[in-house]
Design a protein around this motif. Structure first.
Motif, PDB file in Angstrom:
ATOM      1  N   ILE A 288       0.835  -1.202   0.000  1.00 25.94           N
ATOM      2  CA  ILE A 288       0.000   0.000   0.000  1.00 25.94           C
ATOM      3  C   ILE A 288       0.869   1.251   0.000  1.00 25.94           C
ATOM      4  O   ILE A 288       0.644   2.179  -0.791  1.00 25.94           O
ATOM      5  CB  ILE A 288      -0.949  -0.017   1.213  1.00 25.94           C
ATOM      6  CG1 ILE A 288      -1.991  -1.129   1.056  1.00 25.94           C
ATOM      7  CG2 ILE A 288      -1.633   1.341   1.379  1.00 25.94           C
ATOM      8  CD1 ILE A 288      -2.881  -1.325   2.256  1.00 25.94           C
ATOM      9  N   TYR A 289       1.885   1.300   0.863  1.00 21.45           N
ATOM     10  CA  TYR A 289       2.764   2.460   0.886  1.00 21.45           C
ATOM     11  C   TYR A 289       3.650   2.497  -0.361  1.00 21.45           C
ATOM     12  O   TYR A 289       3.999   3.583  -0.853  1.00 21.45           O
ATOM     13  CB  TYR A 289       3.630   2.441   2.143  1.00 21.45           C
ATOM     14  CG  TYR A 289       2.956   3.021   3.359  1.00 21.45           C
ATOM     15  CD1 TYR A 289       3.111   4.365   3.682  1.00 21.45           C
ATOM     16  CD2 TYR A 289       2.154   2.246   4.179  1.00 21.45           C
ATOM     17  CE1 TYR A 289       2.486   4.909   4.795  1.00 21.45           C
ATOM     18  CE2 TYR A 289       1.523   2.778   5.297  1.00 21.45           C
ATOM     19  CZ  TYR A 289       1.703   4.114   5.605  1.00 21.45           C
ATOM     20  OH  TYR A 289       1.075   4.650   6.708  1.00 21.45           O
ATOM     21  N   GLY A 290       4.023   1.339  -0.878  1.00 20.36           N
ATOM     22  CA  GLY A 290       4.837   1.304  -2.091  1.00 20.36           C
ATOM     23  C   GLY A 290       4.094   1.794  -3.316  1.00 20.36           C
ATOM     24  O   GLY A 290       4.705   2.222  -4.296  1.00 20.36           O
ATOM     25  N   ALA A 291       2.764   1.744  -3.278  1.00 19.81           N
ATOM     26  CA  ALA A 291       1.974   2.267  -4.396  1.00 19.81           C
ATOM     27  C   ALA A 291       2.211   3.753  -4.590  1.00 19.81           C
ATOM     28  O   ALA A 291       2.100   4.270  -5.710  1.00 19.81           O
ATOM     29  CB  ALA A 291       0.489   1.995  -4.154  1.00 19.81           C
ATOM     30  N   ARG A 292       2.531   4.456  -3.514  1.00 13.02           N
ATOM     31  CA  ARG A 292       2.826   5.891  -3.634  1.00 13.02           C
ATOM     32  C   ARG A 292       4.018   6.119  -4.551  1.00 13.02           C
ATOM     33  O   ARG A 292       3.989   6.951  -5.471  1.00 13.02           O
ATOM     34  CB  ARG A 292       3.107   6.492  -2.251  1.00 13.02           C
ATOM     35  CG  ARG A 292       1.899   6.581  -1.343  1.00 13.02           C
ATOM     36  CD  ARG A 292       2.291   7.170  -0.002  1.00 13.02           C
ATOM     37  NE  ARG A 292       1.122   7.590   0.755  1.00 13.02           N
ATOM     38  CZ  ARG A 292       1.183   8.193   1.940  1.00 13.02           C
ATOM     39  NH1 ARG A 292       2.363   8.433   2.497  1.00 13.02           N
ATOM     40  NH2 ARG A 292       0.079   8.550   2.557  1.00 13.02           N
ATOM     41  N   ILE A 293       5.092   5.377  -4.309  1.00 17.82           N
ATOM     42  CA  ILE A 293       6.297   5.526  -5.130  1.00 17.82           C
ATOM     43  C   ILE A 293       6.037   5.052  -6.552  1.00 17.82           C
ATOM     44  O   ILE A 293       6.467   5.678  -7.527  1.00 17.82           O
ATOM     45  CB  ILE A 293       7.464   4.745  -4.500  1.00 17.82           C
ATOM     46  CG1 ILE A 293       7.811   5.341  -3.136  1.00 17.82           C
ATOM     47  CG2 ILE A 293       8.681   4.747  -5.411  1.00 17.82           C
ATOM     48  CD1 ILE A 293       8.934   4.617  -2.417  1.00 17.82           C
ATOM     49  N   ALA A 294       5.321   3.932  -6.706  1.00 19.14           N
ATOM     50  CA  ALA A 294       5.052   3.395  -8.039  1.00 19.14           C
ATOM     51  C   ALA A 294       4.256   4.386  -8.887  1.00 19.14           C
ATOM     52  O   ALA A 294       4.583   4.623 -10.063  1.00 19.14           O
ATOM     53  CB  ALA A 294       4.310   2.070  -7.926  1.00 19.14           C
ATOM     54  N   LEU A 295       3.219   4.974  -8.318  1.00 21.39           N
ATOM     55  CA  LEU A 295       2.410   5.938  -9.058  1.00 21.39           C
ATOM     56  C   LEU A 295       3.184   7.229  -9.312  1.00 21.39           C
ATOM     57  O   LEU A 295       3.058   7.835 -10.388  1.00 21.39           O
ATOM     58  CB  LEU A 295       1.123   6.232  -8.290  1.00 21.39           C
ATOM     59  CG  LEU A 295       0.120   5.080  -8.207  1.00 21.39           C
ATOM     60  CD1 LEU A 295      -1.026   5.440  -7.269  1.00 21.39           C
ATOM     61  CD2 LEU A 295      -0.421   4.738  -9.589  1.00 21.39           C
ATOM     62  N   PHE A 296       3.974   7.641  -8.344  1.00 18.22           N
ATOM     63  CA  PHE A 296       4.767   8.852  -8.514  1.00 18.22           C
ATOM     64  C   PHE A 296       5.747   8.684  -9.670  1.00 18.22           C
ATOM     65  O   PHE A 296       5.878   9.573 -10.529  1.00 18.22           O
ATOM     66  CB  PHE A 296       5.522   9.160  -7.216  1.00 18.22           C
ATOM     67  CG  PHE A 296       6.331  10.429  -7.269  1.00 18.22           C
ATOM     68  CD1 PHE A 296       5.762  11.643  -6.914  1.00 18.22           C
ATOM     69  CD2 PHE A 296       7.654  10.420  -7.673  1.00 18.22           C
ATOM     70  CE1 PHE A 296       6.509  12.813  -6.961  1.00 18.22           C
ATOM     71  CE2 PHE A 296       8.404  11.582  -7.716  1.00 18.22           C
ATOM     72  CZ  PHE A 296       7.828  12.783  -7.360  1.00 18.22           C
ATOM     73  N   LEU A 297       6.437   7.545  -9.708  1.00 18.50           N
ATOM     74  CA  LEU A 297       7.414   7.306 -10.762  1.00 18.50           C
ATOM     75  C   LEU A 297       6.757   7.083 -12.120  1.00 18.50           C
ATOM     76  O   LEU A 297       7.389   7.276 -13.160  1.00 18.50           O
ATOM     77  CB  LEU A 297       8.282   6.098 -10.409  1.00 18.50           C
ATOM     78  CG  LEU A 297       9.232   6.283  -9.227  1.00 18.50           C
ATOM     79  CD1 LEU A 297       9.996   5.003  -8.949  1.00 18.50           C
ATOM     80  CD2 LEU A 297      10.196   7.442  -9.485  1.00 18.50           C
ATOM     81  N   ALA A 298       5.511   6.662 -12.118  1.00 19.13           N
ATOM     82  CA  ALA A 298       4.808   6.481 -13.388  1.00 19.13           C
ATOM     83  C   ALA A 298       4.366   7.809 -13.982  1.00 19.13           C
ATOM     84  O   ALA A 298       4.419   7.997 -15.204  1.00 19.13           O
ATOM     85  CB  ALA A 298       3.602   5.568 -13.191  1.00 19.13           C
ATOM     86  N   VAL A 299       3.958   8.748 -13.133  1.00 18.83           N
ATOM     87  CA  VAL A 299       3.332   9.976 -13.615  1.00 18.83           C
ATOM     88  C   VAL A 299       4.303  11.159 -13.681  1.00 18.83           C
ATOM     89  O   VAL A 299       4.415  11.827 -14.719  1.00 18.83           O
ATOM     90  CB  VAL A 299       2.129  10.338 -12.717  1.00 18.83           C
ATOM     91  CG1 VAL A 299       1.522  11.674 -13.150  1.00 18.83           C
ATOM     92  CG2 VAL A 299       1.079   9.233 -12.781  1.00 18.83           C
ATOM     93  N   VAL A 300       5.028  11.418 -12.592  1.00 17.50           N
ATOM     94  CA  VAL A 300       5.833  12.642 -12.507  1.00 17.50           C
ATOM     95  C   VAL A 300       6.956  12.685 -13.546  1.00 17.50           C
ATOM     96  O   VAL A 300       7.101  13.686 -14.264  1.00 17.50           O
ATOM     97  CB  VAL A 300       6.387  12.824 -11.082  1.00 17.50           C
ATOM     98  CG1 VAL A 300       7.339  14.010 -11.022  1.00 17.50           C
ATOM     99  CG2 VAL A 300       5.229  13.037 -10.106  1.00 17.50           C
ATOM    100  N   PRO A 301       7.803  11.650 -13.690  1.00 17.28           N
ATOM    101  CA  PRO A 301       8.828  11.715 -14.734  1.00 17.28           C
ATOM    102  C   PRO A 301       8.237  11.870 -16.129  1.00 17.28           C
ATOM    103  O   PRO A 301       8.827  12.537 -16.993  1.00 17.28           O
ATOM    104  CB  PRO A 301       9.564  10.376 -14.597  1.00 17.28           C
ATOM    105  CG  PRO A 301       9.295   9.931 -13.215  1.00 17.28           C
ATOM    106  CD  PRO A 301       7.926  10.412 -12.896  1.00 17.28           C
ATOM    107  N   THR A 302       7.072  11.272 -16.362  1.00 12.34           N
ATOM    108  CA  THR A 302       6.421  11.408 -17.664  1.00 12.34           C
ATOM    109  C   THR A 302       6.025  12.849 -17.937  1.00 12.34           C
ATOM    110  O   THR A 302       6.246  13.370 -19.038  1.00 12.34           O
ATOM    111  CB  THR A 302       5.176  10.511 -17.730  1.00 12.34           C
ATOM    112  OG1 THR A 302       5.554   9.152 -17.504  1.00 12.34           O
ATOM    113  CG2 THR A 302       4.497  10.617 -19.078  1.00 12.34           C
ATOM    114  N   LEU A 303       5.459  13.512 -16.939  1.00 13.10           N
ATOM    115  CA  LEU A 303       5.031  14.899 -17.125  1.00 13.10           C
ATOM    116  C   LEU A 303       6.225  15.837 -17.307  1.00 13.10           C
ATOM    117  O   LEU A 303       6.190  16.753 -18.143  1.00 13.10           O
ATOM    118  CB  LEU A 303       4.183  15.345 -15.934  1.00 13.10           C
ATOM    119  CG  LEU A 303       2.848  14.613 -15.758  1.00 13.10           C
ATOM    120  CD1 LEU A 303       2.108  15.146 -14.532  1.00 13.10           C
ATOM    121  CD2 LEU A 303       1.985  14.748 -17.002  1.00 13.10           C
TER     122      LEU A 303
END
Length: 293
Positions: free
Chosen positions: A87-102
């Protein structure tokens, strides 16, 4: 009357098959989008959702199997609750999926816009730099950048942005080369508008569809890239709950406790599939010809 009714067109098997595939595809897209929304909410409200502290270790209870008392998904090599770490790791996974892309979208898009609109020497220099970067597989380029900057979350984020910049830059450049030949761009030049105003007001808005599609697809790629760097020890460092690091921590216990690595791996695969399905839906939305195959 009976003769006329008998001559009414009857859908053939190919038409029915296309309708069935479209219906099932729409259902998959909806499930993928709903999964991403739920995962985002779970990540945001992780402290309220997670049953345990993701950093709390209990060596006595290490390698508990799934459905153990008090631990739905079991525990890892240090006795930490796997569900809480997911659950806490989902924060990093979603962050790395979206922020570097933007970030890559903004930087690479502006570079591609500059190269495509200016042309000449500027275009040649930028594209040669991109060609050098494209000569390396994305994972190898990211590994080199992360290793040069040192292991850590910041270096991993930088590497992922740098790897994605040429992708967006080349896409935007190609679109600009087509759009800038349109009559409305020539009319804007005739009216005396500056190159910057023409590029931002008349060229950039017409690149919306391919940019949105590329952004949606790149997020899925970044899930795998971020997890790969963390798995190799170049991303978030222990004891930070990260799916790639969880996969790395469980690989040494595959014989006696395969659930530790398997659950983290399935989470990575599932998130990637969800992003890719949403990306396919976005592509079909902005490119109707892709649905007619």
């Amino acid at each position: 009357m009976a003769l006329l009714q008998s001559r009414q067109p009857v859908p053939n098997s190919q038409t029915r098959r296309r309708f069935s595939l479209k219906y099932r595809g729409g259902t998959l897209y909806s499930l993928a989008a709903a999964s991403l929304v739920i995962l985002f909410l779970v990540a945001v409200f992780a402290p309220a959702v997670a049953p345990y502290d993701p950093l709390a270790a209990n060596p006595i209870d290490k390698f508990l199997p799934p459905l153990s008392s008090g631990h739905i998904l079991g525990t890892d090599e240090l006795g930490r609750d796997i569900l809480s770490r997911l659950i806490y790791g989902a924060r990093i996974a979603l962050f790395l999926a979206v922020v570097p892309t933007l970030i890559a979208l903004v930087v690479g898009g502006l570079i591609g816009l500059l190269a495509g609109y200016c042309g000449g020497v500027v275009d040649a220099v930028i594209m040669r730099v991109f060609d050098v970067m494209f000569a390396f597989p994305g994972i190898l380029l990211a590994l080199g950048i992360s290793a040069a900057l040192g292991a850590g979350f910041g270096s991993m984020l930088t590497a992922m942005v740098v790897v994605a910049i040429p992708e967006f830059g080349r896409l935007v450049r190609g679109c600009v080369l087509t759009v800038k030949e349109n009559l409305y761009v020539e009319a804007a030049r005739t009216l005396g508008l500056s190159n910057i105003k023409i590029a931002l007001r008349h060229v950039l808005p017409n690149l919306r569809a391919p940019i949105i599609v590329m952004t949606a697809m790149q997020t899925g790629n970044n899930v795998i890239l971020g997890a790969s760097l963390s798995f190799l020890g170049l991303g978030a460092q222990p004891p930070t709950p990260d799916w790639g690091a969880m996969l790395d921590g469980g690989k040494s216990a595959m014989l006696n406790a395969p659930h530790v690595a398997t659950i983290a791996g399935l989470a990575i695969v599932y998130l990637t599939i969800c992003f890719n399905l949403v990306g396919d839906a976005v592509r079909d939305r902005f490119d109707p010809s892709s649905t007619n195959r």
